[in-house]
Design an enzyme around this catalytic site. Structure first.
Site, mmCIF file in Angstrom:
data_model
loop_
_atom_site.group_PDB
_atom_site.id
_atom_site.type_symbol
_atom_site.label_atom_id
_atom_site.label_comp_id
_atom_site.label_asym_id
_atom_site.label_seq_id
_atom_site.Cartn_x
_atom_site.Cartn_y
_atom_site.Cartn_z
ATOM 1 N N SER A 142 9.842 52.396 18.087
ATOM 2 C CA SER A 142 8.594 52.289 17.303
ATOM 3 C C SER A 142 7.693 51.758 18.566
ATOM 4 O O SER A 142 7.912 51.238 19.497
ATOM 5 C CB SER A 142 9.042 51.253 16.142
ATOM 6 O OG SER A 142 7.520 50.902 15.729
ATOM 7 N N TYR A 155 11.803 42.983 13.095
ATOM 8 C CA TYR A 155 11.723 44.635 13.111
ATOM 9 C C TYR A 155 11.505 44.712 14.452
ATOM 10 O O TYR A 155 12.049 45.585 15.186
ATOM 11 C CB TYR A 155 10.618 44.844 12.135
ATOM 12 C CG TYR A 155 10.634 46.530 12.395
ATOM 13 C CD1 TYR A 155 11.768 47.270 11.612
ATOM 14 C CD2 TYR A 155 9.403 47.089 12.726
ATOM 15 C CE1 TYR A 155 11.455 48.839 11.994
ATOM 16 C CE2 TYR A 155 9.418 48.425 12.748
ATOM 17 C CZ TYR A 155 10.221 49.294 12.406
ATOM 18 O OH TYR A 155 9.975 50.497 12.336
#
Ligand SMILES: NC(=O)c1ccc[n+]([C@@H]2O[C@H](COP(=O)([O-])OP(=O)(O)OC[C@H]3O[C@@H](n4cnc5c(N)ncnc54)[C@H](OP(=O)(O)O)[C@@H]3O)[C@@H](O)[C@H]2O)c1
Length: 248
Positions: A142, A155
């Site tokens: 990501s 995350y």
């Protein structure tokens, strides 16, 4: 002939978002899809859609946090198609919140799915790829694997880990001469069901605002397709795909 035709591609987290879009795109180019996720009705529907369009897909309900189930998914691909050419290591969750909110269960889930799940999937496909001396592992990191921001601490940690795992795997396979390619894909904001995994109202409100510029999952499917369709001596190692107007 395209470099995708007849390739056997396992996709984890194929029941929605980027995984589903990648399955449709790759099937349209002649890949044989092996779909894994937990929601069977979604997988069944996707398999039906791919077959109706003339493609080939099988599925197996798979929770990537179970090493046994991940091994079974790889074994199913080998049994049905005799080889595994590509793993799209895509399953992931994003329950964001500030650390002081102490959502320890969500930290555990993120580590289990986003890090351990990614490793279990690599473990499941690597032996047969090494034996056949070819393969391609595509890990979904990501922009959060490059940046760090408040509320996204855990995350971001998991997605930094995915990027580290991608680069370590790349180096190990390159020095071993196994012809296994590794691609780390880092999307920015993409429309999918990912935001629904954030339970914290404050973080969810911020994400909803941030995701107003989100691009379609097809954008990432096309990037994955581009990496796979390169000649086998060309490895696209790193891709960052953001909405044009996304700043961070
Ligand atoms: N959307 C974005 O903006 C964005 C940005 C950067 C990176 N990413 C990454 O892209 C990947 C795909 O996300 P997405 O945006 O497509 O979100 P999504 O629509 O929520 O898809 C996530 C997929 O992961 C699966 N999954 C979750 N937990 C699982 C488990 N324990 N075992 C097996 N499958 C599991 C879900 O299927 P089931 O619930 O059916 O199991 C679903 O198919 C993730 O790794 C995510 O972190 C997304």
């Amino acid at each position: 002939m395209s470099n995708i035709q007849d390739k056997v591609v396992i996709i984890t987290g194929a029941s929605s978002g980027i995984g589903e879009a990648a399955a449709i795109e790759l099937a349209s180019k002649g890949a044989k899809l092996v779909l894994g996720a937990r929601r069977e009705e979604r997988l069944q529907k996707l398999q039906g859609e791919i077959e109706q369009s003339g493609g080939t897909a099988i599925y197996k309900v798979t929770d990537v946090t179970s090493q046994t189930q991940m091994e079974e998914l790889a074994a199913y691909a080998l049994k049905k198609f005799g080889k595994i050419d590509v793993l799209v290591n895509n399953a992931g969750i994003m329950p964001q919140a500030f650390l002081f909110k102490k959502k320890v269960d969500e930290w555990d889930q993120m580590i289990d799915v986003n890090i351990k799940g990614v490793l279990y999937a690599i473990a499941a496909v690597l032996p047969s790829m090494r034996e056949q001396k070819s393969g391609h592992i595509i890990n979904l990191s990501s922009v959060a694997g490059h940046n760090i921001y408040p509320g996204g601490t855990v995350y971001c940690g998991t997605k930094h880990a995915v990027r580290a795992i991608s680069e370590g795997l790349r180096q190990e396979e390159a020095m071993s001469g196994t012809n296994i390619r590794v691609t780390n894909v880092s999307p920015g904001a993409v429309s999918s069901e990912l935001l629904a995994t954030t339970s914290d109202a404050e973080s969810k409100a911020g994400l909803d605002e941030f995701y107003k510029v989100a691009i379609d999952a097809d954008s990432i499917a096309r990037a994955i397709t581009f990496a796979i369709e390169q000649p086998s001596d060309v490895a696209i190692n790193e891709m960052i795909i953001r909405p044009t107007v996304q700043v961070g």
